[in-house]
Motif scaffolding. Structure first.
Motif, PDB file in Angstrom:
ATOM      1  N   UNK A  97       0.833  -1.201   0.000  1.00 18.61           N
ATOM      2  CA  UNK A  97       0.000   0.000   0.000  1.00 18.61           C
ATOM      3  C   UNK A  97       0.867   1.249   0.000  1.00 18.61           C
ATOM      4  N   UNK A  98       1.889   1.239   0.879  1.00 23.04           N
ATOM      5  CA  UNK A  98       2.755   2.407   1.044  1.00 23.04           C
ATOM      6  C   UNK A  98       3.468   2.756  -0.254  1.00 23.04           C
ATOM      7  N   UNK A  99       3.970   1.734  -0.938  1.00 22.22           N
ATOM      8  CA  UNK A  99       4.699   1.981  -2.185  1.00 22.22           C
ATOM      9  C   UNK A  99       3.773   2.608  -3.224  1.00 22.22           C
ATOM     10  N   UNK A 100       2.614   2.021  -3.450  1.00 23.58           N
ATOM     11  CA  UNK A 100       1.688   2.560  -4.446  1.00 23.58           C
ATOM     12  C   UNK A 100       1.208   3.946  -4.039  1.00 23.58           C
ATOM     13  N   UNK A 101       0.901   4.140  -2.758  1.00 17.17           N
ATOM     14  CA  UNK A 101       0.455   5.453  -2.291  1.00 17.17           C
ATOM     15  C   UNK A 101       1.506   6.513  -2.601  1.00 17.17           C
ATOM     16  N   UNK A 102       2.761   6.226  -2.265  1.00 20.02           N
ATOM     17  CA  UNK A 102       3.835   7.187  -2.518  1.00 20.02           C
ATOM     18  C   UNK A 102       4.023   7.462  -4.004  1.00 20.02           C
TER      19      UNK A 102
END
Length: 187
Positions: free
Chosen positions: A136-141
């Motif tokens: 999630x964090x990677x895609x969000x960033x």
């Protein structure tokens, strides 16, 4: 010691490298390490791993700076940021952490996925982002901060655009819950 001032600090730093000034690496590091550490942390989320990834990124920056082409104010910072993002993604790929993260079916259909963030300091918000599951964090960033499209993210991570969109949606929902919980506790 030459003091770097004003809007031309990138040009001045590059001039130090061009002249072979022994202090060039130290000055570049002093100027950008905190910012680049923050970028790296947004992706990696673990202090020890972040330090390793950032070290690899700085090695690439220092070994490739001679081929960097200055294109105006901010171009050096953008170039270094891209190196840090790429190193972070490489690390995550190596550790298979950028694959879709299951959410265990606990996403409420009625969650407010765009809560107001005013009044919450940047460090608190970044801490919330850091607590997202890695996928999630990677895609969000990549989507919200780097401005990549879901197709670009899919190409970068080896996933489908719909998986990228789903990861982003779930990340927003999870962040919304964290923000709402923070507001209830600190209201």
């Amino acid at each position: 010691m030459i003091r770097i001032l004003g809007a031309d600090k990138e040009k001045q730093l590059l001039g130090l490298f061009d002249r072979g000034d022994a202090s060039a690496m130290d000055r570049l590091y002093a100027e950008y390490a905190d910012y680049l550490a923050g970028v790296c942390y947004r992706y990696v989320g673990n202090d020890d791993d972040m330090k390793d990834v950032l070290q690899e990124a700085f090695i690439k920056i220092f070994t490739r700076i001679g081929s960097f082409e200055y294109r105006g104010r901010g171009s050096l910072k953008a170039w270094m940021t891209r190196i840090v993002v790429n190193e972070s993604l490489t690390f995550l790929r190596r550790n298979a952490a950028a694959a879709e993260t299951p959410i265990n079916g606990d996403t409420p259909d009625t969650a407010d996925d765009t809560p107001a963030t005013e009044g919450i300091d940047a460090a608190t918000l970044m801490g919330m982002v850091a607590r997202l599951p890695e996928g999630y964090r990677v895609v969000f960033n990549l989507f919200a901060i780097e401005g990549m499209s879901h197709k670009e993210i899919a190409d970068e991570l080896g996933i489908t655009p719909s998986t990228s969109a789903s990861q982003f949606f779930k990340a927003k929902r999870m962040l919304a819950r964290m923000i709402n919980e923070y507001r209830r506790k600190n209201g």
